[in-house]
Scaffold this motif. Structure first.
Motif, PDB file in Angstrom:
ATOM      1  N   SER A  84      40.410  45.620 -12.422  1.00 38.85           N
ATOM      2  CA  SER A  84      39.191  46.055 -13.332  1.00 38.85           C
ATOM      3  C   SER A  84      37.954  46.588 -12.600  1.00 38.85           C
ATOM      4  O   SER A  84      37.146  47.119 -13.318  1.00 38.85           O
ATOM      5  N   SER A  85      37.883  46.243 -11.447  1.00 35.67           N
ATOM      6  CA  SER A  85      36.577  46.725 -10.796  1.00 35.67           C
ATOM      7  C   SER A  85      37.038  47.322  -9.486  1.00 35.67           C
ATOM      8  O   SER A  85      37.846  47.007  -8.513  1.00 35.67           O
ATOM      9  N   ASN A 125      42.988  48.910 -16.947  1.00 32.15           N
ATOM     10  CA  ASN A 125      42.180  47.870 -17.237  1.00 32.15           C
ATOM     11  C   ASN A 125      40.861  48.114 -16.392  1.00 32.15           C
ATOM     12  O   ASN A 125      39.932  47.106 -16.577  1.00 32.15           O
ATOM     13  N   ASN A 145      37.308  48.873 -15.618  1.00 34.12           N
ATOM     14  CA  ASN A 145      36.045  48.905 -16.534  1.00 34.12           C
ATOM     15  C   ASN A 145      34.745  49.018 -15.649  1.00 34.12           C
ATOM     16  O   ASN A 145      33.632  49.557 -16.283  1.00 34.12           O
ATOM     17  N   GLU A 146      35.039  49.030 -14.344  1.00 35.45           N
ATOM     18  CA  GLU A 146      33.913  49.545 -13.213  1.00 35.45           C
ATOM     19  C   GLU A 146      33.990  50.250 -12.348  1.00 35.45           C
ATOM     20  O   GLU A 146      35.307  49.856 -11.567  1.00 35.45           O
ATOM     21  N   ASN A 148      39.173  52.058 -20.505  1.00 37.81           N
ATOM     22  CA  ASN A 148      38.480  50.990 -20.766  1.00 37.81           C
ATOM     23  C   ASN A 148      36.944  50.948 -19.866  1.00 37.81           C
ATOM     24  O   ASN A 148      36.293  49.917 -19.651  1.00 37.81           O
ATOM     25  N   LEU A 149      36.665  52.039 -19.138  1.00 34.68           N
ATOM     26  CA  LEU A 149      35.570  52.042 -18.650  1.00 34.68           C
ATOM     27  C   LEU A 149      34.147  51.992 -18.982  1.00 34.68           C
ATOM     28  O   LEU A 149      34.017  52.565 -20.026  1.00 34.68           O
ATOM     29  N   ASN A 150      33.258  50.946 -18.661  1.00 37.18           N
ATOM     30  CA  ASN A 150      32.220  50.730 -19.074  1.00 37.18           C
ATOM     31  C   ASN A 150      30.938  51.095 -18.133  1.00 37.18           C
ATOM     32  O   ASN A 150      30.025  51.386 -18.705  1.00 37.18           O
TER      33      ASN A 150
END
Length: 181
Positions: free
Chosen positions: A127-128, A149, A151-152, A173-175
């Protein structure tokens, strides 16, 4: 440190060995171990099988440990969720495919020059992902494929000269994306 130095400590859950001038590492048979901190050592090479029979190991910190090479199977059969390799001299990422449970990866301040497809292919839980202050000039198309997954993504202070629509393909899902400097 002898491979068997901690054999009488089967209940050990956290092992902090930072700032000990450790030059090589082989730790095994600590089934309850959750965290290892080997920051600020002089390890240079992490060999295949350096961490064995530690299925509960979640956190592995190897910051500023002077690491240059991590052999492909060094982390085989580990369930590590967070791996920090901040401040080393790592050039190759071939070791990453043995870490499918990884959720957070810190590769800031290393010697990585390019990101290629396949480096992250088995890291579906990631996720990161942090780069920064490496020497990255090129990110190959489809390098982030399968990072469903993520996101960062931090790519600060790099030397990237070209990005296109295929560069970030497969990241859904990159925020947060940082491409500063």
């Amino acid at each position: 440190i002898s491979e068997y130095a901690f054999d009488n400590n089967k209940q050990l859950t956290h092992l902090f060995l930072y700032k000990n001038n450790i030059k090589s590492i082989k730790i095994s048979n600590l089934a309850n171990l959750i965290e290892i901190n080997l920051n600020f050592n002089q390890i240079k090479l992490i060999k295949d099988g350096s961490f064995q029979n530690m299925s509960n190991l979640n956190l592995l910190f190897l910051q500023y440990a002077e690491i240059e090479v991590i052999e492909n199977d060094a982390f085989q059969n580990l369930n590590v969720k967070e791996l920090s390799l901040l401040g080393n001299r790592i050039k190759s990422l071939n070791f990453l495919n043995n870490l499918p449970t990884l959720t957070k990866l810190d590769l800031v301040q290393n010697s990585i020059e390019k990101i290629e497809p396949g480096f992250f292919s088995r890291l579906v839980n990631l996720s990161s992902l942090s780069f920064g202050n490496n020497r990255i000039k090129r990110i190959e198309d489809h390098s982030f494929l399968n990072l469903i997954n993520l996101n960062e993504l931090l790519l600060t202070d790099e030397q990237i000269s070209d990005l296109n629509k295929e560069t970030f393909k497969g990241i859904y899902n990159l925020n947060e994306l940082k491409l500063d400097n």
